[in-house]
Design an enzyme around this catalytic site. Sequence first.
Site, mmCIF file in Angstrom:
data_model
loop_
_atom_site.group_PDB
_atom_site.id
_atom_site.type_symbol
_atom_site.label_atom_id
_atom_site.label_comp_id
_atom_site.label_asym_id
_atom_site.label_seq_id
_atom_site.Cartn_x
_atom_site.Cartn_y
_atom_site.Cartn_z
ATOM 1 N N HIS A 1 -6.782 1.259 -7.069
ATOM 2 C CA HIS A 1 -7.101 0.550 -5.823
ATOM 3 C C HIS A 1 -7.925 -0.692 -6.180
ATOM 4 C CE1 HIS A 1 -7.566 -0.279 -1.724
ATOM 5 N NE2 HIS A 1 -8.263 0.763 -1.304
ATOM 6 N N ARG B 1 0.887 -1.173 0.000
ATOM 7 C CA ARG B 1 0.000 0.000 0.000
ATOM 8 C C ARG B 1 0.920 1.216 0.000
ATOM 9 N NH1 ARG B 1 -5.409 1.201 1.441
ATOM 10 N NH2 ARG B 1 -5.650 3.206 2.477
ATOM 11 N N GLN C 1 -10.126 -2.859 -3.583
ATOM 12 C CA GLN C 1 -11.369 -2.234 -3.136
ATOM 13 C C GLN C 1 -12.494 -2.526 -4.119
ATOM 14 O OE1 GLN C 1 -12.309 -0.430 -0.262
ATOM 15 N NE2 GLN C 1 -14.284 -0.871 -1.235
#
Length: 331
Positions: free
Chosen positions: A145, A118, A148
């Site tokens: 991302h 991350r 997600q």
Amino acid sequence: MTLLKCTEVLSPFLSVRVCLTLRDFSSEEIKRLLWVSGDLKHRIKQENQYLPLLQGKSIAMIFEKRSTRTRMSTETGFALLGGHPCFLTSQDIHLGVNESSRDTARVLSGLCDIVLARVYSHSTLEELSKEASIPIINGLSDLYHPIQILADYLTLQEHFGSLSGLTVAWIGDGNNVLHSFMMSAAKLGIHLRIATPKGYEPEKSVIQEARRLSDEHGTQLLLTSDPMEAAHGSNVLVTDTWVSMGQEEEKKKRLDDFKGYQITMQTGSVARPDWTFLHCLPRKQEEVDDQVFYSSRSLVFPEAENRKWTIMGLVVSLLTDYTPQIPMMKF
């Protein structure tokens, strides 16, 4: 036999051994990832089965940016499957400072089986992926991302029973989460309606690729600066933080520029009667009011839980030859 070929044997349905962006995955690969995730959720949560699929394996979790959901979903999910998660902050390994990303990638390749990173810059992930001989997962970067969005898709599939034909309205910043939607929605038959303030549009290269994908898969893609236009006829209203980590100095200007973008029941009045709401969290009041956020239309907490099941599905798919036992989901 090289490690790359070994990974291809373990993941026969994946054409790549990394997950930096969903742009690299085909429609069938994304569907398969969601199927594996749903299967693991059913067998472990509903049937209370113990599946030590990752016994003896370890994951290095590099966190330049903190996160409740990414850390908890990865640590608990990997451990639940019998593996060992190792949490590494920038204070622990000084990525790119005391040791180059190149060297870190090579060291970790000899110490663990997979890396989730991350990071601030997407180029860091690209460097790790280039130099590592083990799979690399994007836990978030300034550009994408993907983990997600996998959770969002599983949540919507569970709620609506199918993804194809849904219309998702993004109302907010043209950020990394939106970019991941744009790189994958059309592959699942999802229409996208995007509203961003002027000056906060998605990256031009991402728009160009999203238009190509939309044309290829026969879906609709709308870009506008009018939130109500984006919400019109949509099944799902989605937003995200307007001020991400690293943008604190821009907060006042951003809040001014995003006036009128708060999602309320008035926003939903022009959406489909069955409209729902998603937010990847953490949420601020200016982004969505309490009436929507805590309503029966809000799927934010199932969405947060599904971060766990989809990261488990992704890791299992990258490291094993697991075949789901439940019937293939309808997409």
